[in-house]
Design a protein around this motif. Sequence first.
Motif, PDB file in Angstrom:
ATOM      1  N   TYR A 121       0.828  -1.214   0.000  1.00 50.23           N
ATOM      2  CA  TYR A 121       0.000   0.000   0.000  1.00 50.23           C
ATOM      3  C   TYR A 121       0.860   1.261   0.000  1.00 50.23           C
ATOM      4  N   HIS A 122       1.891   1.263   0.837  1.00 49.78           N
ATOM      5  CA  HIS A 122       2.669   2.489   1.046  1.00 49.78           C
ATOM      6  C   HIS A 122       3.477   2.861  -0.199  1.00 49.78           C
ATOM      7  N   TYR A 123       4.214   1.882  -0.710  1.00 51.53           N
ATOM      8  CA  TYR A 123       4.993   2.113  -1.936  1.00 51.53           C
ATOM      9  C   TYR A 123       4.084   1.983  -3.163  1.00 51.53           C
TER      10      TYR A 123
ATOM     11  N   ASN B  83      10.138  12.790  -0.544  1.00 49.93           N
ATOM     12  CA  ASN B  83      10.255  12.279   0.828  1.00 49.93           C
ATOM     13  C   ASN B  83      10.165  10.754   0.871  1.00 49.93           C
ATOM     14  N   HIS B  84       9.258  10.190   0.080  1.00 50.18           N
ATOM     15  CA  HIS B  84       9.093   8.732   0.111  1.00 50.18           C
ATOM     16  C   HIS B  84      10.310   8.014  -0.444  1.00 50.18           C
ATOM     17  N   ASN B  85      10.872   8.515  -1.531  1.00 49.54           N
ATOM     18  CA  ASN B  85      12.083   7.890  -2.061  1.00 49.54           C
ATOM     19  C   ASN B  85      13.199   7.953  -1.009  1.00 49.54           C
TER      20      ASN B  85
ATOM     21  N   GLY C 181       3.235  13.549   9.150  1.00 54.38           N
ATOM     22  CA  GLY C 181       4.480  14.263   8.940  1.00 54.38           C
ATOM     23  C   GLY C 181       5.680  13.356   8.924  1.00 54.38           C
ATOM     24  N   TRP C 182       6.816  13.949   9.209  1.00 56.52           N
ATOM     25  CA  TRP C 182       8.103  13.281   9.056  1.00 56.52           C
ATOM     26  C   TRP C 182       9.045  13.705  10.176  1.00 56.52           C
ATOM     27  N   ALA C 183       9.900  12.762  10.629  1.00 52.64           N
ATOM     28  CA  ALA C 183      10.983  13.094  11.558  1.00 52.64           C
ATOM     29  C   ALA C 183      12.299  12.915  10.806  1.00 52.64           C
TER      30      ALA C 183
ATOM     31  N   ILE D  46      12.077   9.429   8.934  1.00 49.53           N
ATOM     32  CA  ILE D  46      11.057   8.437   9.295  1.00 49.53           C
ATOM     33  C   ILE D  46       9.690   9.020   8.925  1.00 49.53           C
ATOM     34  N   ASP D  47       8.948   8.262   8.144  1.00 51.20           N
ATOM     35  CA  ASP D  47       7.584   8.643   7.766  1.00 51.20           C
ATOM     36  C   ASP D  47       6.667   8.322   8.952  1.00 51.20           C
ATOM     37  N   VAL D  48       5.977   9.327   9.466  1.00 53.00           N
ATOM     38  CA  VAL D  48       5.047   9.060  10.570  1.00 53.00           C
ATOM     39  C   VAL D  48       3.594   9.324  10.177  1.00 53.00           C
ATOM     40  N   TRP D  49       3.315   9.367   8.870  1.00 54.83           N
ATOM     41  CA  TRP D  49       1.918   9.341   8.454  1.00 54.83           C
ATOM     42  C   TRP D  49       1.334   7.992   8.885  1.00 54.83           C
ATOM     43  N   GLU D  50       0.076   7.966   9.230  1.00 56.94           N
ATOM     44  CA  GLU D  50      -0.516   6.689   9.675  1.00 56.94           C
ATOM     45  C   GLU D  50      -0.362   5.579   8.634  1.00 56.94           C
ATOM     46  N   HIS D  51      -0.406   5.930   7.339  1.00 60.75           N
ATOM     47  CA  HIS D  51      -0.309   4.881   6.320  1.00 60.75           C
ATOM     48  C   HIS D  51       1.021   4.129   6.384  1.00 60.75           C
ATOM     49  N   ALA D  52       2.017   4.717   7.073  1.00 56.33           N
ATOM     50  CA  ALA D  52       3.328   4.063   7.178  1.00 56.33           C
ATOM     51  C   ALA D  52       3.316   2.896   8.162  1.00 56.33           C
TER      52      ALA D  52
HETATM   53 MN    MN Z   1       4.133   7.702   3.492  1.00 51.37          MN
END
Ligand code: MN
Length: 225
Positions: free
Chosen positions: A55-57, A107-109, A156-158, A189-195
């Motif tokens: 799902y994420h990628y 950001n995802h890459n 968001g992101w850390a 680190i991706d901290v969106w819930e979908h992660a």
């Molecule tokens: Mn994400």
Amino acid sequence: MNRRTFLGTAFGIATVVTVDGLKMNAQEAKVITMPELPYAPNSLEPIITANTISYHYGKHHTAYVNNINKLIIGTQFTGMSLEQIIKATSGKSDKVSIFNNAAQAWNHNFYWHSLKPKGGGEPPAALKQKIEKSFGSVDKFKEALTQAATGQFGSGWAWLVADGDALKVVKTGNADNPMTQNLKPLLTIDVWEHAYYLDYQNKRADYVKGLLENLINWEFAAANL
Ligand code: MN
């Protein structure tokens, strides 16, 4: 000749068909391509499952790449790198969608490369020295990054970033990226819930802990210095 391109749902894989019927590869068409995942989808298990990756990628990241291409076709942003688009649209109220999708694609890459199978452990010597100088110890750095990741309210992101010679931990909301504040991202680190939601439900702290202990790609961070 109008080289406006049409991008179907299969975009990013092979060819792009232009209005004049030419088939071009993605590079010729100057579109943003979907980057390959740097490891097998099941190789981050059990910390991040292949189901989450699918799902994420496969859905979320792919959607950002498809969206940015749809948004920039025929604009002055065609042919720019994601980084150039991010910098050109940051803070511009009429370019929010372009910024959000470009930043999320970037950001995802960056996130996929911030992780690796059998990661974690100790950072390489040069990075470790810089971490100790800026945070006191590797453990103190991990605490700061955990704090940022769990403390980010909502999506968001850390990040670990370089600010000149110093290293810092920052968090950003939604799609925001520290490069717009002249900071150099080293890892994220991706901290969106979908992660993490499929694997951890609401327990973001467990996802962050598992990731820091088992998946963090120190070599990638060191290479970004
Ligand atoms: Mn994400």
